[in-house]
Write an enzyme that holds these catalytic residues in place. Sequence first.
Site, PDB file in Angstrom:
ATOM      1  N   ASP A   1       9.963  21.283   3.786  1.00  0.00           N
ATOM      2  CA  ASP A   1       9.679  21.225   2.293  1.00  0.00           C
ATOM      3  C   ASP A   1      10.730  20.072   2.055  1.00  0.00           C
ATOM      4  OD1 ASP A   1       8.480  21.583  -0.300  1.00  0.00           O
ATOM      5  OD2 ASP A   1       8.706  23.832   0.010  1.00  0.00           O
TER       6      ASP A   1
ATOM      7  N   TRP B   1       3.872  17.467  -0.943  1.00  0.00           N
ATOM      8  CA  TRP B   1       2.956  17.468  -2.168  1.00  0.00           C
ATOM      9  C   TRP B   1       2.393  16.380  -2.549  1.00  0.00           C
ATOM     10  CZ3 TRP B   1       8.403  17.263  -3.303  1.00  0.00           C
ATOM     11  CH2 TRP B   1       9.155  18.481  -2.908  1.00  0.00           C
ATOM     12  N   GLY B   2       1.842  15.456  -1.682  1.00  0.00           N
ATOM     13  CA  GLY B   2       1.108  14.259  -1.934  1.00  0.00           C
ATOM     14  C   GLY B   2       2.053  13.309  -2.466  1.00  0.00           C
TER      15      GLY B   2
ATOM     16  N   ASP C   1       1.696  23.171  -5.278  1.00  0.00           N
ATOM     17  CA  ASP C   1       1.184  24.295  -5.071  1.00  0.00           C
ATOM     18  C   ASP C   1       0.156  24.862  -5.567  1.00  0.00           C
ATOM     19  OD1 ASP C   1       3.701  24.181  -3.826  1.00  0.00           O
ATOM     20  OD2 ASP C   1       4.754  25.886  -4.651  1.00  0.00           O
TER      21      ASP C   1
HETATM   22  C1  GLA Z   1       7.327  24.617  -2.463  1.00  0.00           C
HETATM   23  C2  GLA Z   1       6.436  24.789  -1.636  1.00  0.00           C
HETATM   24  C3  GLA Z   1       5.743  26.014  -1.185  1.00  0.00           C
HETATM   25  C4  GLA Z   1       6.743  27.168  -1.134  1.00  0.00           C
HETATM   26  C5  GLA Z   1       7.819  27.224  -2.081  1.00  0.00           C
HETATM   27  C6  GLA Z   1       8.929  27.867  -1.628  1.00  0.00           C
HETATM   28  O1  GLA Z   1       7.159  24.891  -3.745  1.00  0.00           O
HETATM   29  O2  GLA Z   1       5.182  23.650  -1.835  1.00  0.00           O
HETATM   30  O3  GLA Z   1       4.781  25.976  -0.265  1.00  0.00           O
HETATM   31  O4  GLA Z   1       7.137  26.818   0.342  1.00  0.00           O
HETATM   32  O5  GLA Z   1       8.482  25.658  -1.972  1.00  0.00           O
HETATM   33  O6  GLA Z   1      10.122  27.809  -2.417  1.00  0.00           O
END
Ligand code: GLA
Length: 626
Positions: free
Chosen positions: A187, A253-254, A274
């Site tokens: 992440d 996330w893009g 998400d």
């Molecule tokens: C981010 C990621 C999610 C998840 C959360 C965990 O938001 O995009 O997929 O892993 O963190 O905190």
Amino acid sequence: MIRRLLLAGAALGLFATPALAADPLAATGRWSANTDGSAPTPPMGWNSWNAFNSDVDEEKVLASAQALLDTGLVKLGYRYVNIDDGWWLKRRQPDGRMLIRTDHFPSAATGRDPSFRPFTDRLHAMGLKAGIYSDIGRNSCGQIYTPDFKNQPEGTVAEREIGLYGHIDQDIALYFRDWNFDFIKVDACGIRGLPADAPRVRSGLYRALPPLVDMQSLGGSDVAGIRGLYQQVGGAIRRYAGDRPYVFSLCLWGAGDVRAWGKDVGNSSRTSDDIQPIWTRMLTNFDTVTHRALYAHPGSWNDPDMLFVGTGDFDTAHPVEARSHFSLWAMLNAPLIIGYDLRKLTPELLTIFGNADLVALNQDAAGNQAVLAYDSDDVQIFAKTLADGSKGVAIFNRTAAPTKAVLTADHLKLLPSADVRLHDLWSKADSRFRGETTLTLAPHETRVFRASGTRRLANGLYLSEQTGRVNPAVDGVATPQADPTIHHSPTPWGGTRGTGDHPQYGGWGGAEADRAPYGKLMRVAGREYDTGIGILANSRLEVRNQGFTRFSAQVGVNDSGQKAGKITFEIWGDGQLLGRSPAMAFGTPAAPMQADVRGVAIVELVARASDGAIQPATWAEAALSR
Ligand code: GLA
């Protein structure tokens, strides 16, 4: 003295003129998208996040792992069992070893140095694979963005720095060499949310880290810096996994223009923020992948996030929506990662996750993400060419009203004069049509078929029928821009406060299959084409040639361009020039080009802007044939 000045100039980068830089359009004879790791087809399995958020423990994870075995889902390919955020206790000082929350993972209590090895041994003994989660910064998403997050890391500021930043080698050695994990999701909140003025930095909770990622500003993100960090992680995994297969899942996330480079670095790359168990949020995530078939290949997949089948708008009371979500992810070669507490699995949900025909579409060996054959805000049609030459086709009703949709043989690049046979992958009913057929769709329904007929191109494949073998190594996008066409849904955390969701996912202007860049019509000098590759000039496509002998295309400047600016088209085979077009002007009919590619492994298609203005290049009807 002159020498001293030269050295000083070099140190300041004064002589690094573009003329000295390598020509990014020069043919390399190589395939540059990632093939390291083990993701010849999209990864499948289970992850704790959508089911439990950070309230994860060993019992819950093992129960879902056991359910994968008991239900036979493992035999369909659901093999990865992944722990997400919430597993860590602290980073021990001063040696920096990561400690596990052993009250939640009792088998990890192995003395002074807690270890996940008993846990991964257990999963491996079950015939499963084990996945872990980290962050590329010093701190995790839960620490930075979630006020009521269960299982926050504990201790001093340094002890709570549980991310990879500054510890890449140490942590990856621990996770892959010592603990024997097979999968890591990395992440990026730690390089996004901790500027010096962040409240949690000012209050002394976390150390500041000047953000590399700005979700709302591609220009303000340090793309090279972000990429460099992820590359370091990739290098460390290669070192410490040894000969074992692994999966490296990027979770950016893009942001950070990851669309353009994620495919070169990891096995999958998140294209959006998400997913939520809400219909419109599913649409947002889905839309971030639909125009990027050319950016997914065996070894590197687009990831619109994990499945929410089973929850909220996709629960057993909403079977149509649940099936749609699953069908769309399957068609687009998304990783199929279940995000449901499998202890509660119902027979109805099992028929969705366990639909072997849908899984087979997703796992087809050719690795072609479905291409948009028809597009509108209400109905979309996606077609996917399978390894045996047959097609997968999905017709998707995005709206809350029933609708009718016409599916044509042309959508499938099959001859309208011959029978097209359809096998419905949900109802299992068989049917056939010639030319076109009208389908009825319930609100939110996706109908998915396997289709076969007489292929329009009998002795070859259009490039848009083999997107898994076409890599836009240089896609001509000089200034990354956010895609404005992606569905804008309210964020669950903001609701309708503020001014709403703004375009933020990079990709606008990227290479497209069967369309011109920006989703425009493929048309040259007034002539429309329904197949080809659209890509901005100053681009280089790499194409893997699986035994074909001839490449052909009609090349020209797409009518969506401007009057100024010409394009020269070049075909290369394993680094040798095979053909070059004259400089093509706007409004000039497309010119036929072809090349003998017998024995060539990598064909490269280069479009050069010859007088400076950037134009959309059209490789219409681009095909490899025998
Ligand atoms: C981010 C990621 C999610 C998840 C959360 C965990 O938001 O995009 O997929 O892993 O963190 O905190």
